[in-house]
Design a protein around this motif. Structure first.
Motif, short mmCIF file in Angstrom:
data_model
loop_
_atom_site.label_atom_id
_atom_site.label_comp_id
_atom_site.label_asym_id
_atom_site.label_seq_id
_atom_site.Cartn_x
_atom_site.Cartn_y
_atom_site.Cartn_z
N MET A 45 17.88 11.76 -0.94
CA MET A 45 17.35 10.59 -0.78
C MET A 45 16.18 10.99 0.16
N ARG A 49 10.01 10.89 0.08
CA ARG A 49 9.27 9.33 0.23
C ARG A 49 9.25 9.01 0.13
N CYS A 50 9.62 7.70 1.06
CA CYS A 50 9.54 5.89 0.71
C CYS A 50 7.19 5.57 0.27
N THR A 52 6.12 2.88 -0.32
CA THR A 52 5.66 1.27 0.84
C THR A 52 6.13 1.61 1.79
N CYS A 53 6.88 2.37 2.40
CA CYS A 53 7.09 2.15 4.28
C CYS A 53 6.10 3.57 4.29
N SER A 57 12.23 7.99 5.15
CA SER A 57 12.71 8.99 3.75
C SER A 57 13.00 7.41 3.20
N ILE A 58 13.73 7.62 1.30
CA ILE A 58 14.43 6.25 0.76
C ILE A 58 15.06 5.97 1.48
N SER A 61 14.89 3.79 4.12
CA SER A 61 14.14 2.24 4.06
C SER A 61 14.33 0.86 3.37
N ALA A 66 11.87 1.80 -2.62
CA ALA A 66 13.00 2.65 -2.32
C ALA A 66 14.93 2.36 -2.62
N MET A 69 14.48 3.63 -6.12
CA MET A 69 14.70 4.87 -6.45
C MET A 69 15.92 5.54 -6.33
N ARG A 70 16.31 5.08 -5.18
CA ARG A 70 17.52 5.32 -4.36
C ARG A 70 18.82 4.96 -5.89
N VAL A 98 5.18 12.59 -2.56
CA VAL A 98 6.79 12.23 -2.52
C VAL A 98 7.56 12.97 -1.94
#
Length: 135
Positions: A45, A49-50, A52-53, A57-58, A61, A66, A69-70, A98
């Motif tokens: 994780m 990369r997030c 949205t942000c 990193s996810i 975020s 994010a 994705m986590r 990403v």
């Protein structure tokens, strides 16, 4: 005047209305019970990369994407998938951007070689100027 105030209030409240009403993904903020698997998931994780942000990193975020994705990473780790396989899947799904880890695709070689070339040219110019001053 009231119409203008209502319009401004509506525009300022638009971000609040855009929030998702969906509940977070099951493992968005809940850790895996197995510490070894959670370490693997966390390490992966931190390298993703997030979307949205974009600057986080996810793992760091709070964006809902994010969190999704986590959760996907944790669920795939619990299912026995290797982190590199999950990374490849994420890159295939969202693109190279990403991943924080740079790729070494041949199309990117000029980007890696350009700094070396520019430093070399700078040293040649500096050497020429030093020689002219000594003469």
């Amino acid at each position: 005047m009231r119409m203008l105030a209502a319009l401004i209030a509506m525009l300022l409240s638009a971000p609040v209305l855009a929030q998702s009403a969906l509940p977070p993904a099951p493992y968005a903020n809940r850790q895996i019970s197995d510490p070894a698997q959670e370490r693997k998931a966390k390490a992966l994780m931190e390298t993703i990369r997030c979307l949205t942000c974009q600057s986080q990193s996810i793992a760091d975020s709070d964006a809902s994407l994010a969190g999704d994705m986590r959760s996907q990473i944790r669920e795939r780790i619990m299912a026995g998938e290797e982190p590199e396989h999950i990374r490849a899947w994420l890159i295939e799904r969202y693109g190279d951007w990403v991943s924080y880890e740079p790729t070494a695709d041949p199309i990117l070689w000029p980007l890696w070689g350009a700094p070396v070339l520019l430093i070399g040219l700078g040293l040649l110019v500096l050497r020429g100027r030093i020689r002219r001053k000594r003469s």
